[in-house]
Every structure is written in structure tokens, then in C-alpha cells.
Design a protein around this motif. Structure first.
Motif, PDB file in Angstrom:
ATOM      1  N   MET A   1       0.895 -10.073  -1.721  1.00 57.95           N
ATOM      2  CA  MET A   1       2.158  -9.823  -1.063  1.00 57.95           C
ATOM      3  C   MET A   1       2.871 -10.865  -1.003  1.00 57.95           C
ATOM      4  O   MET A   1       4.465 -10.924  -1.411  1.00 57.95           O
ATOM      5  CB  MET A   1       1.857  -9.386   0.473  1.00 57.95           C
ATOM      6  N   LYS A   2       2.467 -12.440  -0.949  1.00 59.30           N
ATOM      7  CA  LYS A   2       3.194 -13.491  -1.109  1.00 59.30           C
ATOM      8  C   LYS A   2       3.874 -13.586  -2.323  1.00 59.30           C
ATOM      9  O   LYS A   2       4.981 -14.288  -2.363  1.00 59.30           O
ATOM     10  CB  LYS A   2       2.083 -14.622  -0.938  1.00 59.30           C
ATOM     11  N   LYS A   3       3.221 -13.112  -3.737  1.00 61.30           N
ATOM     12  CA  LYS A   3       3.484 -13.269  -4.946  1.00 61.30           C
ATOM     13  C   LYS A   3       4.960 -12.338  -4.894  1.00 61.30           C
ATOM     14  O   LYS A   3       5.686 -12.699  -5.646  1.00 61.30           O
ATOM     15  CB  LYS A   3       2.735 -13.128  -5.953  1.00 61.30           C
ATOM     16  N   LYS A   4       4.741 -11.384  -4.115  1.00 61.65           N
ATOM     17  CA  LYS A   4       6.004 -10.443  -4.157  1.00 61.65           C
ATOM     18  C   LYS A   4       7.369 -10.704  -3.267  1.00 61.65           C
ATOM     19  O   LYS A   4       8.237 -10.197  -3.058  1.00 61.65           O
ATOM     20  CB  LYS A   4       5.600  -8.903  -3.685  1.00 61.65           C
ATOM     21  N   GLY A   5       6.813 -11.980  -2.601  1.00 59.36           N
ATOM     22  CA  GLY A   5       7.989 -12.355  -1.643  1.00 59.36           C
ATOM     23  C   GLY A   5       7.770 -12.293  -0.320  1.00 59.36           C
ATOM     24  O   GLY A   5       8.777 -12.266   0.612  1.00 59.36           O
ATOM     25  N   TYR A   6       6.697 -11.528   0.277  1.00 57.38           N
ATOM     26  CA  TYR A   6       6.710 -10.975   1.587  1.00 57.38           C
ATOM     27  C   TYR A   6       6.162 -11.983   2.318  1.00 57.38           C
ATOM     28  O   TYR A   6       5.292 -12.850   2.008  1.00 57.38           O
ATOM     29  CB  TYR A   6       5.784  -9.775   1.665  1.00 57.38           C
ATOM     30  N   MET A   7       6.366 -12.169   3.611  1.00 53.69           N
ATOM     31  CA  MET A   7       5.671 -12.884   4.789  1.00 53.69           C
ATOM     32  C   MET A   7       4.370 -12.342   5.021  1.00 53.69           C
ATOM     33  O   MET A   7       4.477 -11.080   5.093  1.00 53.69           O
ATOM     34  CB  MET A   7       6.486 -13.148   5.929  1.00 53.69           C
ATOM     35  N   VAL A   8       3.198 -13.006   5.267  1.00 55.43           N
ATOM     36  CA  VAL A   8       2.064 -12.462   5.707  1.00 55.43           C
ATOM     37  C   VAL A   8       1.542 -13.266   6.865  1.00 55.43           C
ATOM     38  O   VAL A   8       1.814 -14.255   7.248  1.00 55.43           O
ATOM     39  CB  VAL A   8       0.923 -12.736   4.405  1.00 55.43           C
ATOM     40  N   ILE A   9       0.542 -12.309   7.601  1.00 48.85           N
ATOM     41  CA  ILE A   9      -0.100 -13.067   8.713  1.00 48.85           C
ATOM     42  C   ILE A   9      -1.579 -13.169   8.391  1.00 48.85           C
ATOM     43  O   ILE A   9      -2.237 -12.248   7.987  1.00 48.85           O
ATOM     44  CB  ILE A   9      -0.018 -12.095   9.842  1.00 48.85           C
ATOM     45  N   GLN A  10      -2.088 -14.426   8.561  1.00 45.28           N
ATOM     46  CA  GLN A  10      -3.403 -14.852   8.065  1.00 45.28           C
ATOM     47  C   GLN A  10      -4.251 -13.904   9.134  1.00 45.28           C
ATOM     48  O   GLN A  10      -4.188 -13.787  10.083  1.00 45.28           O
ATOM     49  CB  GLN A  10      -3.568 -16.350   8.228  1.00 45.28           C
ATOM     50  N   GLY A  11      -5.543 -13.405   8.180  1.00 42.42           N
ATOM     51  CA  GLY A  11      -6.251 -12.657   9.021  1.00 42.42           C
ATOM     52  C   GLY A  11      -5.970 -11.243   9.167  1.00 42.42           C
ATOM     53  O   GLY A  11      -6.607 -10.471   9.812  1.00 42.42           O
ATOM     54  N   ARG A  12      -4.762 -10.716   8.750  1.00 50.28           N
ATOM     55  CA  ARG A  12      -4.385  -9.476   9.097  1.00 50.28           C
ATOM     56  C   ARG A  12      -3.719  -9.152   7.794  1.00 50.28           C
ATOM     57  O   ARG A  12      -3.073  -9.860   7.006  1.00 50.28           O
ATOM     58  CB  ARG A  12      -3.420  -9.302  10.054  1.00 50.28           C
ATOM     59  N   VAL A  13      -3.672  -7.853   7.519  1.00 50.02           N
ATOM     60  CA  VAL A  13      -2.895  -7.204   6.278  1.00 50.02           C
ATOM     61  C   VAL A  13      -1.793  -5.989   6.715  1.00 50.02           C
ATOM     62  O   VAL A  13      -2.393  -5.244   7.477  1.00 50.02           O
ATOM     63  CB  VAL A  13      -4.134  -6.656   5.071  1.00 50.02           C
ATOM     64  N   ASN A  14      -0.914  -6.006   6.151  1.00 52.05           N
ATOM     65  CA  ASN A  14      -0.333  -4.631   6.297  1.00 52.05           C
ATOM     66  C   ASN A  14      -0.897  -3.434   6.105  1.00 52.05           C
ATOM     67  O   ASN A  14      -1.483  -3.203   4.732  1.00 52.05           O
ATOM     68  CB  ASN A  14       1.338  -4.859   5.374  1.00 52.05           C
ATOM     69  N   LYS A  15      -0.757  -2.360   6.974  1.00 52.76           N
ATOM     70  CA  LYS A  15      -1.482  -1.250   6.675  1.00 52.76           C
ATOM     71  C   LYS A  15      -1.062  -0.459   5.513  1.00 52.76           C
ATOM     72  O   LYS A  15      -1.826   0.088   4.810  1.00 52.76           O
ATOM     73  CB  LYS A  15      -1.306  -0.437   8.134  1.00 52.76           C
ATOM     74  N   GLN A  16       0.155  -0.314   5.398  1.00 53.82           N
ATOM     75  CA  GLN A  16       0.878   0.464   4.610  1.00 53.82           C
ATOM     76  C   GLN A  16       0.335  -0.177   3.082  1.00 53.82           C
ATOM     77  O   GLN A  16      -0.246   0.607   2.039  1.00 53.82           O
ATOM     78  CB  GLN A  16       2.326   0.649   4.204  1.00 53.82           C
ATOM     79  N   PHE A  17       0.522  -1.470   2.772  1.00 54.72           N
ATOM     80  CA  PHE A  17       0.241  -2.207   1.518  1.00 54.72           C
ATOM     81  C   PHE A  17      -1.320  -1.951   1.259  1.00 54.72           C
ATOM     82  O   PHE A  17      -1.935  -1.564   0.074  1.00 54.72           O
ATOM     83  CB  PHE A  17       0.391  -3.440   1.592  1.00 54.72           C
ATOM     84  N   PHE A  18      -2.373  -1.930   2.350  1.00 61.89           N
ATOM     85  CA  PHE A  18      -3.563  -1.737   2.336  1.00 61.89           C
ATOM     86  C   PHE A  18      -3.953  -0.215   1.708  1.00 61.89           C
ATOM     87  O   PHE A  18      -4.684  -0.130   0.702  1.00 61.89           O
ATOM     88  CB  PHE A  18      -4.278  -2.154   3.547  1.00 61.89           C
ATOM     89  N   GLU A  19      -3.405   0.493   2.224  1.00 70.14           N
ATOM     90  CA  GLU A  19      -3.865   2.089   1.942  1.00 70.14           C
ATOM     91  C   GLU A  19      -2.997   2.119   0.577  1.00 70.14           C
ATOM     92  O   GLU A  19      -4.088   3.033  -0.200  1.00 70.14           O
ATOM     93  CB  GLU A  19      -2.824   2.884   2.858  1.00 70.14           C
ATOM     94  N   ASP A  20      -1.903   1.690   0.198  1.00 67.01           N
ATOM     95  CA  ASP A  20      -1.418   2.019  -1.217  1.00 67.01           C
ATOM     96  C   ASP A  20      -2.666   1.324  -2.136  1.00 67.01           C
ATOM     97  O   ASP A  20      -2.755   2.056  -3.249  1.00 67.01           O
ATOM     98  CB  ASP A  20      -0.449   1.398  -1.415  1.00 67.01           C
ATOM     99  N   ARG A  21      -3.072   0.476  -1.935  1.00 68.08           N
ATOM    100  CA  ARG A  21      -3.773  -0.489  -3.008  1.00 68.08           C
ATOM    101  C   ARG A  21      -5.618   0.217  -2.829  1.00 68.08           C
ATOM    102  O   ARG A  21      -6.174   0.078  -3.992  1.00 68.08           O
ATOM    103  CB  ARG A  21      -4.157  -1.779  -2.738  1.00 68.08           C
ATOM    104  N   TYR A  22      -5.869   0.635  -1.864  1.00 64.41           N
ATOM    105  CA  TYR A  22      -7.360   1.060  -1.739  1.00 64.41           C
ATOM    106  C   TYR A  22      -7.567   2.636  -1.654  1.00 64.41           C
ATOM    107  O   TYR A  22      -8.543   3.046  -1.752  1.00 64.41           O
ATOM    108  CB  TYR A  22      -8.070   0.564  -0.418  1.00 64.41           C
ATOM    109  N   PHE A  23      -6.500   3.809  -1.471  1.00 66.93           N
ATOM    110  CA  PHE A  23      -6.777   4.881  -1.440  1.00 66.93           C
ATOM    111  C   PHE A  23      -5.922   5.703  -2.556  1.00 66.93           C
ATOM    112  O   PHE A  23      -4.690   5.468  -2.745  1.00 66.93           O
ATOM    113  CB  PHE A  23      -6.126   5.492  -0.121  1.00 66.93           C
ATOM    114  N   TYR A  24      -6.621   6.586  -3.260  1.00 64.55           N
ATOM    115  CA  TYR A  24      -5.976   7.259  -4.356  1.00 64.55           C
ATOM    116  C   TYR A  24      -4.999   8.147  -4.121  1.00 64.55           C
ATOM    117  O   TYR A  24      -5.618   8.997  -3.394  1.00 64.55           O
ATOM    118  CB  TYR A  24      -7.019   7.721  -5.360  1.00 64.55           C
ATOM    119  N   LYS A  25      -3.881   7.985  -4.286  1.00 68.78           N
ATOM    120  CA  LYS A  25      -2.825   9.136  -4.140  1.00 68.78           C
ATOM    121  C   LYS A  25      -2.304   9.394  -5.413  1.00 68.78           C
ATOM    122  O   LYS A  25      -1.392   8.814  -5.974  1.00 68.78           O
ATOM    123  CB  LYS A  25      -1.934   8.664  -3.031  1.00 68.78           C
TER     124      LYS A  25
END
Length: 64
Positions: free
Chosen positions: A33-57
Motif C-alpha cells: 500500500m505504501k508503494k502505491k502511495g497510501y498512508m498505513v497504520i502499523q499493526g493494522r491493515v485496510n480490510k478492503q485491500f486485505f480481502e482483495d489480496r486474499y480472497f478469490y473473486k
């Protein structure tokens, strides 16, 4: 209100992994996410990004 960010415990429960692995997953996703220019919170992950990367749709294909 639904959570927008997942903690290591959330990731641990969802993926059935150990705590150390859940922190590793969060670090990797936050790095992406940082590489894409987003701000992040250490120890937490954006739920939507997590679901997009880990669940086949499958993409809805247009047939006709």
C-alpha cells in the motif's frame, strides 16, 4: 459500524494462522500500500485491500 481496518488478531482468525504470521502478512500488505502511495497504520491493515489480496473473486465476464 463495520471495521475498516483489521488487527493481527482479526487476520489470525480469518486465515487460521499464528500471530507471528498475521503480523508478517500485515507488514507485507502495508508495504504494498505504501508503494502505491497510501498512508498505513502499523499493526493494522485496510480490510478492503486485505480481502482483495486474499480472497478469490472471479471477474464477471460479459458473454453474449
Amino acid at each position: 459500524m463495520e471495521k475498516q481496518f483489521l488487527t493481527a488478531k482479526d487476520v489470525q482468525k480469518i486465515l487460521n494462522v499464528k500471530q507471528a504470521k498475521s503480523y508478517q502478512i500485515i507488514r507485507e500488505l502495508n508495504h504494498e500500500m505504501k508503494k502505491k502511495g497510501y498512508m498505513v497504520i502499523q499493526g493494522r491493515v485496510n480490510k478492503q485491500f486485505f480481502e482483495d489480496r486474499y480472497f478469490y473473486k472471479p471477474n464477471e465476464s460479459k458473454t453474449g
